[in-house]
Every structure is written in structure tokens, then in C-alpha cells.
Write a protein that holds these residues in place. Structure first.
Motif, PDB file in Angstrom:
ATOM      1  N   PHE A   5      -6.210  56.436 116.810  1.00 19.71           N
ATOM      2  CA  PHE A   5      -5.997  54.992 116.886  1.00 19.71           C
ATOM      3  C   PHE A   5      -4.609  54.695 117.464  1.00 19.71           C
ATOM      4  N   ALA A   6      -3.616  55.442 116.996  1.00 19.33           N
ATOM      5  CA  ALA A   6      -2.263  55.234 117.506  1.00 19.33           C
ATOM      6  C   ALA A   6      -2.223  55.459 119.016  1.00 19.33           C
ATOM      7  N   LEU A   7      -2.895  56.504 119.482  1.00 20.74           N
ATOM      8  CA  LEU A   7      -2.938  56.771 120.931  1.00 20.74           C
ATOM      9  C   LEU A   7      -3.637  55.643 121.675  1.00 20.74           C
ATOM     10  N   SER A   8      -4.700  55.085 121.043  1.00 22.14           N
ATOM     11  CA  SER A   8      -5.453  54.021 121.718  1.00 22.14           C
ATOM     12  C   SER A   8      -4.582  52.787 121.949  1.00 22.14           C
ATOM     13  N   ARG A   9      -3.544  52.614 121.114  1.00 25.94           N
ATOM     14  CA  ARG A   9      -2.695  51.422 121.250  1.00 25.94           C
ATOM     15  C   ARG A   9      -1.775  51.513 122.457  1.00 25.94           C
ATOM     16  N   SER A  31       1.055  50.023 132.242  1.00 25.90           N
ATOM     17  CA  SER A  31       1.832  51.067 131.573  1.00 25.90           C
ATOM     18  C   SER A  31       0.923  52.273 131.360  1.00 25.90           C
ATOM     19  N   PRO A  32       1.503  53.424 131.086  1.00 30.73           N
ATOM     20  CA  PRO A  32       0.691  54.643 130.954  1.00 30.73           C
ATOM     21  C   PRO A  32      -0.437  54.484 129.934  1.00 30.73           C
ATOM     22  N   THR A  33      -1.610  54.916 130.326  1.00 29.33           N
ATOM     23  CA  THR A  33      -2.834  54.671 129.561  1.00 29.33           C
ATOM     24  C   THR A  33      -3.572  55.984 129.328  1.00 29.33           C
ATOM     25  N   PRO A  34      -3.921  56.288 128.082  1.00 36.29           N
ATOM     26  CA  PRO A  34      -4.662  57.527 127.838  1.00 36.29           C
ATOM     27  C   PRO A  34      -6.108  57.446 128.335  1.00 36.29           C
ATOM     28  N   VAL A  40       5.116  60.825 121.427  1.00 28.61           N
ATOM     29  CA  VAL A  40       5.456  61.239 120.065  1.00 28.61           C
ATOM     30  C   VAL A  40       4.939  60.196 119.097  1.00 28.61           C
ATOM     31  N   LEU A  41       4.853  60.596 117.841  1.00 25.83           N
ATOM     32  CA  LEU A  41       4.477  59.641 116.800  1.00 25.83           C
ATOM     33  C   LEU A  41       5.735  59.251 116.048  1.00 25.83           C
TER      34      LEU A  41
END
Lengths: 338, 622
Positions: free
Chosen positions: A279-283, A290-293, A246-247
Motif C-alpha cells: 500500500f505504501a508503494l502504491s501511494r 513523478s516516479p510511479t511503480p 525507503v520506508l
């Protein structure tokens, strides 16, 4: 890019040079993925160029039976830029490691990305300097003990995806060397993208940084540790999609779907004009435990620099006619002496 | 004073005049000098100019650091320099007088904008008293004019605000000087109308100021100072007044046209080379692609990438940029691809004197890479000669498939001279051939393509991507002779080093015979390179007239040296090398030919004058 589809096999794309990476290096699987993908892309060997800098990854062009330059440390995006701008008929690939692309060549990388030069850039990130035998790299984690950091690295690392997004890249993706199918999908999409495309490949250096990504990329960990980004779908992962993203005030946060409901999850939009959510997802890839996109963070259309440049040339010729040397030499005030 | 000179219609004729315009950076002195030069060129004089300005865009107004000057020599005969001491000095403020009055020849003329000589400006320039009044100018012919006030006065009627009107005072100065030296006025008026098209008030102000200056001369009884210089007897042809950077840019375009391949310029802005980027960016209809790169390294890298793709890769810079490009030049040497690196030299080391001239990059061009990495070096002699030098650099790069360094300098870059335009049809074609098929047999007897098989020039094939059957990989790692495959074999490396050395030495076989000016069988040889050409040519003539037996050789090709140079040097008892460094060419000549070449150095950021060269050479001959 050629319009006609050419029929080739993996063998056609393999050069006669002996591959000299360390046995067990992640680069082998990337090379195989590429050599198998090329026949599927259907382009011709002579219209394909691989350009690299220096480092283990940079040996890549020698093993592809195409045109290629193994250049100097960090400069491959610059050299490739000159080639891509003058020869829009070619497929130009750039291959390099984290030291090559993010340290000594960081400037060229970000400028190639923001200009949107038609290049397909593969960044092999193993978080270590391999060819110089094991110093920390600009993606190494804080605290890493290496020959050059006996008390641990005190450098804050780059997050290559965040960097690329900040550099106005129009195509940004991440994959890893343990999944050939995923690599090929990312490479193919990057190839098909107009403009500069960058794919970060998590790559294992089994000699100097073995298992750096094992906690997220080994087969039995992937379900819980890799977040597959799918365009138009909620960002969720884990067994039965039990977890999601979530954001929260613009910050990506991992949640249990049961706690928030599916509707609260971020819907991945790789084509979003604004890169803030990407960008938020990239962080989320803050550490390697930890879980990584993975997948395509961003894929937006924007005019390819070479197309714009060549359009200016065409417009200049339409306005002024083809260059007339005599007229050029007489373009300042002249006078006659008899 | 003779009776004829008393009549205002009579103008004394002289064979040359040296005018120096000096003022604050904001006073428009470069523009004023440039207009005076253009009008003189169109009038038919021979001329040479030297712009001198500070590196700061706006140095503190009124200070010595902010003085900007433009010197021009106009003559009725063939000249090669901007002249030694000015005969006329235009000073727009006290700082300009303080810095430039010592340059004026004894008895010369000083033209002064008296409005600028008030207490604050005098103090800024370090004057305790007003030099116009305290005897400082005794012995000079002094012409004073309240230029600022008179300009404001004429602009008032046309509705220009006093503050804006003040900016036109340089046109008052130009009008006055144009009247004094009988320059045609129409070219300047026309230029004002074109330059400021759409800004009617600016046009009106500048025209009014110019006319006011012109009228001031007529009404202020300055006839005694009126001079003119007749048109020069130059070889027949069409002429244009050109600076070095423009000529160099056009030379590159011409070579590209004659080679039939388009230019790709990768460049990062740097003084004094940026104008080449600006000029080439205008000529997109010639197929010229320009990339303002993120840095000097990307500039040369992108040019090399373009060359790999079959275009004419060029990068333009100054000394600091060449230093940054060094590693890529080594790669270009190793890849054996055509590339032209243009170095507009400036004062160094480091930032040095960005807007001043120096020629101290020769050793860097020759040796400034790691490993044995030879490449040809070409240099330009005069502003218009930059055209030919650029053409030559491209010729060598394309024929021998090598990076070539082209040396110019800040003096040539911005200085101007009349140039007799070449007939474009007379320029030679530059043949370019791309590899199209196999060139070797492998162990199995099959036709294959090897990238490092050489032709008679020892150049390897230019095999560009997109050509079927020629796929190959090249790189900076040492290559096996022939196949181009990676090789760490010791004997192979020795052979490749020797081949790279030999193939560049072969370039000298394509040079014409070295020209010797003056007494070819004389006692003294003046050996020069680059922008010293004008001063050395002038000095050679003067020394000959003084009874010395002197010859002058000026090198176009600084590496490899011409094959006949050694024999020429041996003929002379004395070899003197004037150069704008501490002795770089002289050291190279001493090493190569074991002769006692003596250097005359000048590293002040300013070019040699003919006079000082003559003095220093005569001292050495005593």
C-alpha cells in the motif's frame, strides 16, 4: 482451466468484427498484446470468456474470438462472478475502464476482489470518460477541466492500486499500454493467479485525454519515471539504479541510493501476507509527473471463493448424500389422510 | 348451559375456530402461533395462518407499535383463509388488547395475561383504566390468568431464575389454549426438546410452563369454553404444513432436479424474501449454489452469469430489489437467457411496509424496464401453491430462454396451510438442450454458429462456454437477427423488437385451458391473481349460496395472458377484479380486452377477508 496445451496463433484469437476504437487509441496495443499472449498461455478459445460492462474498453470482448458478453455499465464483475462460481473449468476475464469499474461498478469490483473469485480483471485507466465524450472520471486529477467540470474537478481521485489493496485483493499489478512485453507479463501472471487478480493498465485516450501518462511512459522517460517492482529485489530505478525507495515511518519515500546506501532500500516482497508495504508503494503514484511503480504489488495465495463454495457442496453431498426430492418434501412433520 | 357442558369431560364440537395470539414483539407470539398450527395440522385439521409482526426487530416494549400477532383458522373442512374475525383472542399485554380487541367477533373469547395489565403497560397502550375491570370486555367471554407469575412459580422449583422463567410465559398461553381446544400435546413437547436440545433448563422451563397452562385450564373450571374441531375430510394423501417461502424454495429445487441443471441463487437479504435464501442455502447437496451478493444488482447479475454458463440462474427479492434489478432484466431480455426473478411483494412505495403484504408490483413486473422488454409473469395463489408456481416459472424460463418474474407476497410467504405432497415421480421433466454444433451457413457456404437463430418457440440456442466451435459474443447492444452481430440498422431493430414481443406471446400456447370455478355460465366473474385466491374462493361460495350466479377465474400466468381469457371475459355481464393494489390487473385487462372490468382495491397491508369481499361485491351487484 484446461490441462492440455492448445496450439493456436494470434489469428485464431481475433474475431471477424471490425475494431472500432479511435485511430491511435491505447486499446489497440492492449488488444494486440492479449491476442499475442493467448497462444502462449496455451488455453483454448472455447474455455475462455471475456466479460465487460460499458465504455470504450468494454468493446474488448467483441474483438476476441472467444465466448464473451458485453453487458451493462459497471456490472461485469457481478456477472463474471456467477459464471466463475458455476464454471470453474473456464478462464473468465473481466475488462473495463475507470468509469465502468471504479464509478458505477465500484461496489462490484471491491466485492469480487475481497471474495477472491477466480477472475482476471483488466482495468484500462485513461482517467477520462471516452464513450460519453470527455467528462472527468473517478481517477481524473483534481483541477481537471472537462465538459462537466468547466472550472476544474474538485473530486479527489481514486488510486486504483490502493483501492484494490484495501479491498483485500490477492493479486494487484500495474502496467501501461506503451510496453507490450510488460503488459503480457502482467496479464500472464494475473491469469495464472488463483483467485481474483487485477491489473491496472495506464491507457492513453488520444482524443479526450491525450498524453495523460506520457511524462512517465514515453520511452525516454521510463528509466527515471517508472519504478519496476521486482520480487525479492531492492526497489530502485533511474540510470544505474541511482534512485530507490525507503520506508520512513511506514511511508514510501524516494531517495538517492548514494545518500542512504542500498541496504536501506525496501526489498520488494509481493508475497508479504500484510499488504501495508504494498500500500505504501502504491501511494508513490501521487500524480503523473513523478516516479510511479509498475509491476506486481501483491501476489498472495488465498483460497479461491469458487473452490471454497464447491467444497461446501461436495461436503454437503458427502454428509447427506445426493439430493433426494422425496425426502426433502417429507422433511417437515407429515400426517396421513386416508 | 346444558347439563352435558357442565361436565368437564364434555367438549363442544364446532366446525371451525379462529384464534388470534397477540402480544409484544418479545413475547414469542409467532412461535406460539406456529406451534398451535403444527399441532393442529398433525391433528388433521385444515388450517390457514396469517403472521403479522412489526418491521422492527424489537419495537419499544409494550407499545402499540410493538404488537406482534398470529392468526390461525382451524376447521373440519376445506378452508382457504386465516378467517375473518377471530373467535378467540389471546392478549399477552394491554397494547395487544388495544390493537386487536376490535378484530374479535361479538361474543368471542378473550384470554388475558393479567400480570401484564399494570399501570405502566396500561399507560403505554393508551388505557386510562384497566380494560379488564372497566367494562371494556362486557359481552365477551373472558378468561384471565396471571400467566407470568404462574410460570415463574413452576419454574422456581426447577432452578430457573425468575427473569428467564418469564420468557416461557408464551408456553403457558399455548398450554392453556391447547387444553381449551383439545390440541395434542406431544408434538409440542417433542418440538421443545428438539428445538432447545442441549439447553436443559430452557427445555424444563418451557415444558413446565406448557403443562402449567394446560393444568390451569383443567382446574379453573373453564369447561364451558372448551371446544374442539374434528379433523377435516381432505383428499387422501400425505400432508405437511407449509409456508409459501418454503414451498417456493422446494419448487425451485424440484424444477432444477427435473431439468437436470443445478440452481445458482444470487440474492441480497430483504424482507419478506430472505427465508428463500436461507432455505436454499441448506440444500447444497442438491447442487444448489447460493451467493449472498453485495447488492440487488450483483444478485441478479451473478444469476445471469450463471445462466450464461448453463446453470439455472435465480434471484430472490422484494419490490425495492426488483426496481434495482431493472437494468439487468433488460439485459436478460436482450441476451435471451433463462432467469427466474422471484418478487415477494410487500407494501410500497419505497421502504413502505416491509412486513405487511401488498400486491402492487404487477405493473412493475409487466412494464418496469426501459424499451420494449416483455417477459413472462407467473404468480402464486396460496402458500402451498408457491411450489407449483415456482415450477412453472422455471419451466417457462428454460423452455423459452427468457427471464421470468415470479410474484408471491408477504402473506403467502409467511402464511401456512396443509399441503398434500405431490408424488415426485409425477412431476414432469423439464427438457434442457444446449447447442452443440453449427446452425447456419455463412456467405461462403461454411457451417457456422449464429447465436440468434431461432427454433419453433422463437427461442435462440443456449450455447454455453466450453463448447468447441460455438464461440460467439453477445451483449446488450442491438443484434443482427440471426448472426447476433452488433447492428444499428433501423429495420433490423424493428424486426428484433417484434421478435422479442412475439416470442414471449408464444408462451401462452403452452398453458392449460383456464379453469373456471363456480357458475361458468353465470352473470358475474371474479377475476383474481395472487394471494387473493383464498378470499375470492370463499366469497364465490358464499355469493352462490346467497343466490348469485358467480364464477371465479384465478390467473397463474399474468403475462402473456391465457389465449382463452378474452373469450371467457366476454361471456360475463360483469367482471370484478379484487386486488391488493389500486387496480393494476383490472387496468391491464381493460386495455387488452376493452371490457369494463371493475376493481375492488385493498391496500392496507392486510389481505382481504372473505366477509369484506362478499359485502363489497354485493354492493356492486345492487
Amino acid at each position: 482451466m484446461t490441462d492440455t496445451t492448445v496450439t493456436t496463433t494470434k489469428k485464431d484469437w481475433s474475431s471477424d468484427q471490425e475494431v472500432r476504437w479511435c485511430p491511435g487509441c491505447g486499446d489497440y496495443s492492449i488488444l494486440t498484446a492479449m491476442q499475442l499472449l493467448m497462444p502462449e498461455i496455451g488455453t483454448s478459445r472455447e474455455n475462455t470468456v471475456f466479460i465487460s460492462g460499458i465504455g470504450c474498453a468494454a468493446r474488448f470482448p467483441y474483438y476476441m474470438n472467444t465466448y464473451g458478453i458485453h453487458s451493462i455499465h459497471g456490472r461485469s464483475p457481478a456477472i463474471a462472478t456467477g459464471l466463475a462460481l458455476t464454471r470453474p473449468d473456464l478462464d473468465v476475464w473481466v475488462v473495463g475502464g475507470d468509469g465502468d469499474m471504479l464509478s458505477i461498478g465500484g461496489n462490484h469490483l471491491i466485492h469480487a476482489l475481497r471474495r477472491n473469485v477466480n477472475l482476471t480483471i483488466l482495468l484500462f485507466n485513461n482517467q477520462i470518460y471516452g464513450l460519453t465524450k470527455g467528462q472527468y472520471s473517478p481517477t481524473s486529477e483534481v483541477g481537471k477541466v472537462t465538459k462537466s467540470t468547466p472550472r476544474g474537478s474538485i473530486d479527489t481521485p481514486f488510486n486504483p492500486i490502493s483501492l484494490a489493496l484495501g479491498a483485500e485483493a490477492t493479486f494487484v499489478a500495474r502496467t501501461h499500454d506503451m510496453d507490450r512485453g510488460h503488459m503480457q507479463e502482467m496479464f500472464r501472471r494475473a491469469h495464472d493467479h488463483k483467485g481474483s487478480a487485477i491489473v491496472e493498465v495506464y491507457q492513453n485516450c488520444n482524443v479526450f485525454n491525450d498524453g495523460a501518462f506520457a511524462a512517465i511512459t514515453k520511452k525516454d522517460a521510463r528509466t527515471e519515471m517508472l519504478i519496476n517492482l521486482t520480487h525479492g529485489e531492492p526497489v530502485r530505478f533511474g540510470a544505474d539504479g541511482a534512485r530507490g525507495v525507503v520506508l520512513d515511518n511506514g511511508v514510501a519515500r524516494i531517495v538517492d541510493v548514494a545518500d542512504v546506501g542500498v541496504d536501506a532500500l525496501v526489498i520488494h516482497d509481493e508475497a508479504a501476507p500484510d499488504p501495508s508495504v504494498a500500500f505504501a508503494l502504491s501511494r508513490l503514484a501521487g500524480d503523473r509527473h513523478s516516479p510511479t511503480p509498475v509491476g506486481v504489488f501483491r501476489a498472495v495465495e488465498h483460497e479461491d471463493y469458487g473452490v471454497s463454495l464447491n467444497a461446501q457442496l461436495a461436503a454437503a453431498q458427502a454428509d447427506a448424500g445426493p439430493g433426494d426430492l422425496h425426502a426433502l418434501l417429507h422433511s417437515l412433520p407429515t400426517w396421513e389422510v386416508s | 348451559m346444558t347439563s352435558t357442558e357442565e361436565r368437564s369431560t364434555d367438549i363442544r364440537e364446532v366446525d371451525r375456530i379462529v384464534v388470534r395470539f397477540a402480544g409484544d414483539s418479545g413475547d414469542g407470539m409467532q412461535l406460539t402461533g406456529d406451534r398451535f398450527a403444527s399441532a393442529s395440522a398433525l391433528f388433521g385439521n385444515d388450517l390457514a395462518t396469517l403472521p403479522e409482526f412489526p418491521a422492527e426487530i424489537r419495537a419499544p416494549a409494550g407499545t402499540l407499535a410493538g404488537v406482534s400477532a398470529f392468526q390461525i383458522q382451524i376447521s373440519d373442512h376445506d378452508i382457504h383463509t386465516q378467517g375473518d374475525a377471530p373467535t378467540v383472542l389471546v392478549t399477552m399485554n394491554p397494547a395487544a388488547m388495544k390493537s386487536d380487541l376490535p378484530k374479535l367477533e361479538p361474543g368471542g373469547t378473550v384470554i388475558v395475561n393479567t400480570d401484564a395489565f399494570e399501570d405502566r403497560n396500561l399507560a403505554k397502550a393508551g388505557y386510562d383504566a384497566n380494560p379488564i375491570e372497566d367494562g371494556t370486555l362486557d359481552g365477551y367471554t373472558v378468561i384471565t390468568a396471571p400467566m407470568t407469575e404462574l410460570t415463574k412459580e413452576v419454574c422456581k422449583d426447577i432452578g430457573v431464575k425468575p427473569r428467564d422463567a418469564e420468557r416461557s410465559k408464551n408456553f403457558f398461553a399455548l398450554g392453556l389454549v391447547s387444553w381449551l381446544y383439545s390440541r395434542p400435546t406431544e408434538p409440542t413437547m417433542q418440538w421443545i426438546r428438539e428445538k432447545f436440545a442441549g439447553k436443559d433448563l430452557v427445555i424444563a422451563a418451557n415444558e413446565a410452563a406448557f403443562k402449567a397452562g394446560h393444568a390451569f385450564g383443567e382446574t379453573a373450571e373453564l369447561s364451558a369454553s372448551r371446544l374442539t374441531v374434528r379433523p377435516a375430510h381432505l383428499p387422501a394423501g400425505t400432508y405437511t404444513n407449509i409456508n409459501g417461502n418454503t414451498a417456493l424454495s422446494w419448487g425451485l429445487v424440484a424444477a432444477s432436479q427435473k431439468a437436470g441443471i443445478p440452481i445458482f441463487l444470487g440474492s441480497y437479504p430483504i424482507t419478506p424474501a430472505s427465508d428463500i435464501l436461507h432455505e436454499l442455502a441448506k440444500h447444497k447437496n442438491f447442487g444448489v449454489r447460493t451467493l449472498q451478493a453485495e447488492d440487488e444488482i450483483a444478485a441478479v447479475g451473478s444469476a445471469l452469469g450463471a445462466s450464461y454458463g448453463g446453470h439455472l440462474g435465480i434471484t430472490t427479492t422484494s419490490g425495492p430489489g426488483v426496481a434495482l434489478k431493472g437494468e439487468t432484466l433488460g439485459l436478460a431480455v436482450s441476451l435471451e437467457l433463462p432467469l427466474v426473478i422471484v418478487d415477494i411483494q410487500r407494501g410500497g412505495p419505497s421502504t413502505g411496509l416491509p412486513t405487511k403484504t401488498e400486491a402492487a408490483d404487477l405493473m412493475m413486473a409487466r412494464y418496469g424496464r426501459h424499451g420494449e422488454a416483455p417477459l413472462p409473469i407467473v404468480s402464486a395463489n396460496s402458500p402451498s401453491d408457491c411450489f407449483d408456481a415456482a415450477f412453472e416459472a422455471v419451466r417457462i424460463a428454460l423452455r423459452y430462454r427468457t427471464p421470468v418474474i415470479l410474484l408471491s407476497d408477504g402473506y403467502l410467504a409467511n402464511g401456512t396451510e396443509p399441503w398434500r405432497l405431490p408424488d415426485v415421480d409425477s412431476l414432469p421433466d423439464i427438457p434442457v438442450e444446449f447447442a452443440s454444433g453449427p446452425n447456419a451457413l455463412n456467405e461462403d457456404g461454411e457451417d457456422v454458429f449464429w447465436p440468434y437463430v431461432r427454433n419453433d418457440d422463437l427461442a435462440r440456442p443456449w450455447a454455453i462456454p466450453g463448447t468447441a466451435g460455438l464461440t460467439h459474443r453477445i451483449g446488450g447492444i442491438e443484434k443482427e437477427d440471426g448472426t447476433g452481430n452488433i447492428s444499428y440498422n433501423p429495420e433490423n431493430h424493428g424486426r428484433m423488437v417484434a421478435l422479442r414481443d412475439e416470442r414471449i406471446k408464444l408462451v401462452a400456447e403452452s398453458y392449460p385451458a383456464t379453469e373456471i370455478e363456480g357458475d361458468a355460465d353465470g352473470d358475474v366473474l371474479l377475476l383474481g391473481w395472487g394471494s387473493t385466491w383464498g378470499a375470492i374462493t370463499g366469497a364465490t361460495g358464499r355469493l352462490q349460496r346467497a343466490g348469485h350466479r358467480v364464477a371465479h377465474v384465478h390467473l397463474r400466468n399474468l403475462y402473456p395472458f391465457p389465449n382463452d381469457l378474452g373469450e371467457i371475459l366476454q361471456r360475463f355481464e360483469k367482471v370484478i377484479v379484487p386486488e391488493m393494489n389500486l387496480g393494476q390487473l383490472s387496468a391491464m385487462v381493460r386495455a387488452e380486452y376493452l371490457i369494463d372490468a371493475q376493481v375492488i382495491s385493498k391496500v392496507t397491508g392486510q389481505p382481504f377477508t372473505t366477509g369484506e369481499l362478499v359485502t363489497r361485491i354485493e354492493e356492486m351487484l345492487r
